[in-house]
Design a protein around this motif. Sequence first.
Motif, mmCIF file in Angstrom:
data_model
loop_
_atom_site.group_PDB
_atom_site.id
_atom_site.type_symbol
_atom_site.label_atom_id
_atom_site.label_comp_id
_atom_site.label_asym_id
_atom_site.label_seq_id
_atom_site.Cartn_x
_atom_site.Cartn_y
_atom_site.Cartn_z
ATOM 1 N N ASN A 329 37.161 -16.426 -12.830
ATOM 2 C CA ASN A 329 36.709 -17.260 -11.718
ATOM 3 C C ASN A 329 35.609 -16.496 -10.988
ATOM 4 N N ASP A 330 35.157 -17.016 -9.845
ATOM 5 C CA ASP A 330 34.021 -16.377 -9.181
ATOM 6 C C ASP A 330 34.423 -15.418 -8.062
ATOM 7 N N THR A 331 35.625 -14.869 -8.138
ATOM 8 C CA THR A 331 36.059 -13.908 -7.138
ATOM 9 C C THR A 331 35.661 -12.486 -7.539
ATOM 10 N N GLN A 332 35.686 -11.582 -6.579
ATOM 11 C CA GLN A 332 35.344 -10.194 -6.865
ATOM 12 C C GLN A 332 36.348 -9.563 -7.824
ATOM 13 N N VAL A 333 37.624 -9.850 -7.624
ATOM 14 C CA VAL A 333 38.663 -9.279 -8.486
ATOM 15 C C VAL A 333 38.448 -9.681 -9.943
ATOM 16 N N ALA A 334 38.122 -10.939 -10.170
ATOM 17 C CA ALA A 334 37.901 -11.429 -11.535
ATOM 18 C C ALA A 334 36.676 -10.764 -12.155
ATOM 19 N N LEU A 335 35.635 -10.570 -11.359
ATOM 20 C CA LEU A 335 34.437 -9.914 -11.875
ATOM 21 C C LEU A 335 34.715 -8.442 -12.173
#
Length: 385
Positions: A329-335
Motif C-alpha cells: 500500500n502507500d504507507t511508509q511501513v509498506a514502502l
Amino acid sequence: MLVDDRVGAVGGIDTALRILSAGFKGAGYNVEFFSFFKAPENPSFEIARKVPYIFREQVYNLQYSHKILWTSSAKLKKIVKKAWRLYADLRMLLYILPRRKGHIFVFTNFASAEAAVSSIKLIRRLGGDSLFIHQMHMAFDSEYIQSLLPSVEKRLLDVFDEILMLTRQDAESASKYFGQEIGFIENPILQSENVQSIVAEKRGATISCITRFTYQKRLELAISAFDAIAHDFPQWTLNIYGEGADRDKLATLIESSKNKHQILLNGPVDSKTAMQIWEKTDLNLMSSRFEGLPMTILEAASCATPTVATPCSPGLNQFVEGAGFLADNDTQVALEEALKQAMTSPELREAKARQGLSKIAENSVEKIVEKWEKIFHTISVERNR
C-alpha cells in the motif's frame, strides 16, 4: 507537431518526446515542437517556436502578483482576466492557423490541450484538415484527472480527433467513463547498449530517485522510509536528483534524518546523464501519489535497474509487480518492507531486472511509432468516409 507546456524541460515527458521525435523522423515525418513556455535549453531538442502563454489557472496568480490589480475592484480584475485570456487565445490561434492543413498535433499535456480548444474549433470551421490528438500522461483514476472531470475532459473529447491513454488499464477506465472506446499507446524507450553486461555486474548498494520535487512525487515518503531502515544497511546510499518547489522542505527533512550521511540531495540532470546514472544504480525508488506510466521506471528498467514503488497507478503497478518491488500500500511501513526485500537480495534484484528488460521490449521505438501511424491512418480514413 509535438506539443507540451515546457518542451525541453528536464523530465519524463521530455524524454518520451525526444525518443518519439527521433522515431517519427526515422519513419519519414517532419517533426516540430510547440512549447507554451520558454523552457530550459535542451540540446536534444530543436524548438521550432516558443509561444508565451498564460493558462487559465495562472491568470489568477498574474492578477494578484501586481499591486494595482490586487487593490482594484472585482470588476476590474474580471476585465483584466478576460482581456489576458483573449490575448493569449489570439496568440495561440495565430500559431496554429497557418498549420491548419497537413499537420498532426499531438498534445501530451492536459493544460496545453485545454488551452487549444477554442483555436481548434475555429480551425474546424475554416475547413482545416490537420489532426489533433491528446494523450493523457496521467492515470485516468488519479486524483489529478478525476478533479478535472466531468466537464473539462468531455469538452476535449468533443474537439480532439482522438483521446489516448498510456496503458490498457487506463484506456478501459476512460472507455467506461466516457461510454465509448478510448485507445492507448505506451511511451517509447531505448534500451541501454551495454545492458547485457550490466545486469550481472550490479552488486552495489545505490538507490536513486530522478524526479521533480513536487507534491505529486511525495519524496518525503521515500526519504523517511529509507531513513527508517538505513541503519540496518550502512553500505547503502539514497541519491536524489531533481529540482522543484519542495527542495528546501526536502533539504530540511534530510538534515533532520538520523542517517543523513546516507542521503544525498543533488541537482537536476538531463536525459543522457540520467541513463548513465541508471546504468550504475542498483534500485530506482518512487513514492508518488499518482502517475501514468512513468518514463523513469522504463528508463531504469532499460538499464537493468528494478524499481521499488508505492502503488500509484494501474500502469506502474502492473509493471513493477513483475519487474520490481511494489509496496502493499502507500504507507511508509509498506514502502520500508519493499525496500528491505530489494536491498537484501542481489539475486532477486537481478531476476527482477531481467523481467524488466523483457517487458520493455514491447516499448521499442519502432513498435510505438507503428501504433501511432495506425492511429493517424484510422482518423484519416474515418474523416474521408
